[in-house]
Write an enzyme that holds these catalytic residues in place. Structure first.
Site, PDB file in Angstrom:
ATOM      1  N   ALA A  90      -0.726  -6.806 -39.179  1.00 28.66           N
ATOM      2  CA  ALA A  90      -0.379  -7.046 -37.779  1.00 28.66           C
ATOM      3  C   ALA A  90       0.410  -5.830 -37.306  1.00 28.66           C
ATOM      4  CB  ALA A  90       0.449  -8.313 -37.663  1.00 28.66           C
ATOM      5  N   GLY A 144      -1.779  -8.898 -42.205  1.00 26.23           N
ATOM      6  CA  GLY A 144      -2.782  -9.496 -41.336  1.00 26.23           C
ATOM      7  C   GLY A 144      -4.188  -8.967 -41.610  1.00 26.23           C
ATOM      8  N   GLU A 174      -5.380 -10.983 -44.388  1.00 25.35           N
ATOM      9  CA  GLU A 174      -5.568 -12.337 -43.854  1.00 25.35           C
ATOM     10  C   GLU A 174      -6.827 -12.417 -42.998  1.00 25.35           C
ATOM     11  OE1 GLU A 174      -1.507 -12.137 -42.371  1.00 25.35           O
ATOM     12  OE2 GLU A 174      -1.052 -13.991 -43.430  1.00 25.35           O
ATOM     13  N   GLU A 200       4.397  -8.399 -46.331  1.00 31.16           N
ATOM     14  CA  GLU A 200       5.347  -8.844 -45.289  1.00 31.16           C
ATOM     15  C   GLU A 200       6.765  -9.018 -45.818  1.00 31.16           C
ATOM     16  OE1 GLU A 200       2.313 -10.147 -45.847  1.00 31.16           O
ATOM     17  OE2 GLU A 200       1.296 -10.553 -43.939  1.00 31.16           O
TER      18      GLU A 200
HETATM   19  N1  CO8 Z   1       1.670  -1.733 -37.544  1.00 33.44           N
HETATM   20  C1  CO8 Z   1       1.842  -0.730 -36.687  1.00 33.44           C
HETATM   21  N2  CO8 Z   1       1.559   0.563 -36.999  1.00 33.44           N
HETATM   22  C2  CO8 Z   1       1.104   0.809 -38.236  1.00 33.44           C
HETATM   23  C3  CO8 Z   1       0.906  -0.216 -39.183  1.00 33.44           C
HETATM   24  C4  CO8 Z   1       1.196  -1.555 -38.799  1.00 33.44           C
HETATM   25  N3  CO8 Z   1       1.006  -2.597 -39.600  1.00 33.44           N
HETATM   26  N4  CO8 Z   1       0.466   0.351 -40.343  1.00 33.44           N
HETATM   27  C5  CO8 Z   1       0.379   1.676 -40.110  1.00 33.44           C
HETATM   28  N5  CO8 Z   1       0.756   1.948 -38.841  1.00 33.44           N
HETATM   29  C6  CO8 Z   1       0.820   3.273 -38.198  1.00 33.44           C
HETATM   30  C7  CO8 Z   1       2.007   4.072 -38.692  1.00 33.44           C
HETATM   31  O1  CO8 Z   1       3.168   3.698 -38.013  1.00 33.44           O
HETATM   32  C8  CO8 Z   1       1.556   5.484 -38.399  1.00 33.44           C
HETATM   33  O2  CO8 Z   1       1.715   5.737 -37.029  1.00 33.44           O
HETATM   34  P1  CO8 Z   1       2.587   7.054 -36.552  1.00 33.44           P
HETATM   35  O3  CO8 Z   1       1.772   8.203 -37.062  1.00 33.44           O
HETATM   36  O4  CO8 Z   1       2.587   6.917 -35.070  1.00 33.44           O
HETATM   37  O5  CO8 Z   1       3.902   6.936 -37.203  1.00 33.44           O
HETATM   38  C9  CO8 Z   1       0.041   5.417 -38.658  1.00 33.44           C
HETATM   39  O6  CO8 Z   1      -0.310   4.048 -38.581  1.00 33.44           O
HETATM   40  C10 CO8 Z   1      -0.351   5.937 -40.034  1.00 33.44           C
HETATM   41  O7  CO8 Z   1       0.411   5.240 -40.996  1.00 33.44           O
HETATM   42  P2  CO8 Z   1       1.280   5.975 -42.133  1.00 33.44           P
HETATM   43  O8  CO8 Z   1       1.740   7.318 -41.642  1.00 33.44           O
HETATM   44  O9  CO8 Z   1       2.327   5.009 -42.568  1.00 33.44           O
HETATM   45  O10 CO8 Z   1       0.167   6.187 -43.236  1.00 33.44           O
HETATM   46  P3  CO8 Z   1       0.384   6.300 -44.815  1.00 33.44           P
HETATM   47  O11 CO8 Z   1      -0.924   6.717 -45.381  1.00 33.44           O
HETATM   48  O12 CO8 Z   1       1.597   7.100 -45.136  1.00 33.44           O
HETATM   49  O13 CO8 Z   1       0.700   4.774 -45.293  1.00 33.44           O
HETATM   50  C11 CO8 Z   1       0.366   2.393 -45.365  1.00 33.44           C
HETATM   51  C12 CO8 Z   1      -0.279   3.794 -45.161  1.00 33.44           C
HETATM   52  C13 CO8 Z   1       0.839   2.234 -46.801  1.00 33.44           C
HETATM   53  C14 CO8 Z   1      -0.732   1.363 -45.058  1.00 33.44           C
HETATM   54  C15 CO8 Z   1       1.554   2.246 -44.384  1.00 33.44           C
HETATM   55  O14 CO8 Z   1       1.134   2.597 -43.082  1.00 33.44           O
HETATM   56  C16 CO8 Z   1       2.113   0.846 -44.313  1.00 33.44           C
HETATM   57  O15 CO8 Z   1       2.841   0.425 -45.204  1.00 33.44           O
HETATM   58  N6  CO8 Z   1       1.804   0.097 -43.220  1.00 33.44           N
HETATM   59  C17 CO8 Z   1       2.357  -1.212 -42.985  1.00 33.44           C
HETATM   60  C18 CO8 Z   1       1.734  -2.241 -43.902  1.00 33.44           C
HETATM   61  C19 CO8 Z   1       2.358  -3.604 -43.651  1.00 33.44           C
HETATM   62  O16 CO8 Z   1       3.537  -3.810 -43.876  1.00 33.44           O
HETATM   63  N7  CO8 Z   1       1.543  -4.562 -43.170  1.00 33.44           N
HETATM   64  C20 CO8 Z   1       1.993  -5.902 -42.872  1.00 33.44           C
HETATM   65  C21 CO8 Z   1       2.380  -6.021 -41.428  1.00 33.44           C
HETATM   66  S1  CO8 Z   1       3.096  -7.586 -41.021  1.00 33.44           S
HETATM   67  C22 CO8 Z   1       1.793  -8.618 -40.911  1.00 33.44           C
HETATM   68  O17 CO8 Z   1       0.665  -8.244 -41.075  1.00 33.44           O
HETATM   69  C23 CO8 Z   1       2.097 -10.051 -40.570  1.00 33.44           C
HETATM   70  C24 CO8 Z   1       0.834 -10.796 -40.214  1.00 33.44           C
HETATM   71  C25 CO8 Z   1       1.090 -12.150 -39.678  1.00 33.44           C
HETATM   72  C26 CO8 Z   1       1.564 -12.177 -38.278  1.00 33.44           C
HETATM   73  C27 CO8 Z   1       1.347 -13.518 -37.685  1.00 33.44           C
HETATM   74  C28 CO8 Z   1       2.310 -13.819 -36.560  1.00 33.44           C
HETATM   75  C29 CO8 Z   1       2.227 -15.256 -36.085  1.00 33.44           C
END
Ligand code: CO8
Length: 258
Positions: A66, A109, A112, A132
């Site tokens: 998400a 997400g 999911e 998460e």
């Molecule tokens: N949300 C927003 N932006 C994201 C996300 C995300 N989940 N993942 C990556 N991005 C963005 C980064 O911020 C970055 O943007 P910017 O260049 O502007 O800073 C761009 O994508 C590239 O990402 P990275 O530079 O971080 O790329 P890396 O190769 O270094 O890392 C990873 C890749 C490991 C995937 C890393 O991006 C990461 O850890 N992402 C987050 C993963 C995460 O925590 N996901 C879970 C999110 S919470 C969730 O899904 C809850 C779902 C349920 C919600 C239901 C509500 C009712």
């Protein structure tokens, strides 16, 4: 079909393709992605010319979760009253079989969303996880519930409590990935799998998906009762007569979806 902001949509034969397209955010699932995917999937579901749907992302990411930046400032009340992400239920409810073709990250997400699909085809580069817990929250789009049903309590608990990612081979071993294929073959394999499903009788495909869903949601006794009724109902379709006649006559069946 209309143009979408965050996804690409196309039809290949009887297969509807939805490609997540937010490369700048690794296909993070914001509200617009949800509206777009749900709209496209329900439109395909309403189209008798479509027998299967494929959802995919990019080579680098199916979806990295998400959208954290969209959620960060929200309160608990915002999340509940806004029914944030509630619309995904309409995606999970489509009757047409959906294949998730996963390459790269399928996190939070993203994992999911893959688990809302019926078949998860994983590229050998795929990485699955529910991270998460690292953000001070828990899975919110079904991860704590569907992952257990897919891989069992102990594997799911380890993934949800530690936030560890698993690779494609581990995901296949534990039953999350239906099959792992070389990354370069992923889209072709997804099309072949979807073509195979789309060539079957539509009523029996819908019935099979409904029976499989029932197994996830009901007791064994209720599920068996449901299966027996749906099995019997299919004997009133022309396709059942055609399928069995074709077997007897040693020829391929010509299904009409009736
Ligand atoms: N949300 C927003 N932006 C994201 C996300 C995300 N989940 N993942 C990556 N991005 C963005 C980064 O911020 C970055 O943007 P910017 O260049 O502007 O800073 C761009 O994508 C590239 O990402 P990275 O530079 O971080 O790329 P890396 O190769 O270094 O890392 C990873 C890749 C490991 C995937 C890393 O991006 C990461 O850890 N992402 C987050 C993963 C995460 O925590 N996901 C879970 C999110 S919470 C969730 O899904 C809850 C779902 C349920 C919600 C239901 C509500 C009712």
């Amino acid at each position: 079909m209309s143009e979408y902001e965050t996804i690409l949509v196309e039809t290949r034969g009887r297969v509807g393709w939805i490609t997540l397209n937010r490369p700048e955010a690794l296909n993070a699932l914001n509200s617009q992605v949800m509206h777009d995917v749900v709209d496209a999937a329900t439109a395909f579901d309403a189209d008798e010319g479509i027998g299967a749907i494929v959802v995919t992302g990019s080579e680098r990411a199916f979806a990295a979760g998400a959208d954290i930046k969209e959620m960060e400032a929200k309160s608990g009340l915002d999340m509940i009253m806004g029914d944030h992400f509630g619309e995904w239920g309409r995606f999970a409810a489509v009757r047409t079989p959906v294949i998730a073709a996963v390459s790269g990250y399928a996190l939070g997400g993203g994992c999911e969303l893959a688990m809302m699909c019926d078949i998860i085809l994983a590229a050998d580069t795929a990485k699955f996880g529910q991270p998460e817990i690292n953000l001070g929250v828990i899975p919110g789009m079904g991860g704590s519930q569907r992952l257990i049903r897919a891989v069992g309590y102990y594997k799911a608990a380890e993934l949800v409590l530690t936030g560890r990612m698993m690779d494609a081979a581990e995901a296949e071993r534990c039953g999350l990935a239906s099959r792992v294929v070389p990354a370069s073959d992923l889209l072709d394999e997804a099309q072949k799998t979807a073509d195979a499903i789309a060539a079957k009788s539509l009523p029996s495909v819908y019935a099979a998906k409904a029976a499989l869903d029932a197994a996830m949601e009901t007791s064994l006794a209720e599920g068996l009762r449901f299966e027996r009724h749906v099995f019997a109902a299919l004997f009133d379709t022309a396709d059942q007569k055609e399928g069995m006649a074709a077997f007897r006559e040693k020829r391929p069946p010509q299904f009409t979806g009736r």
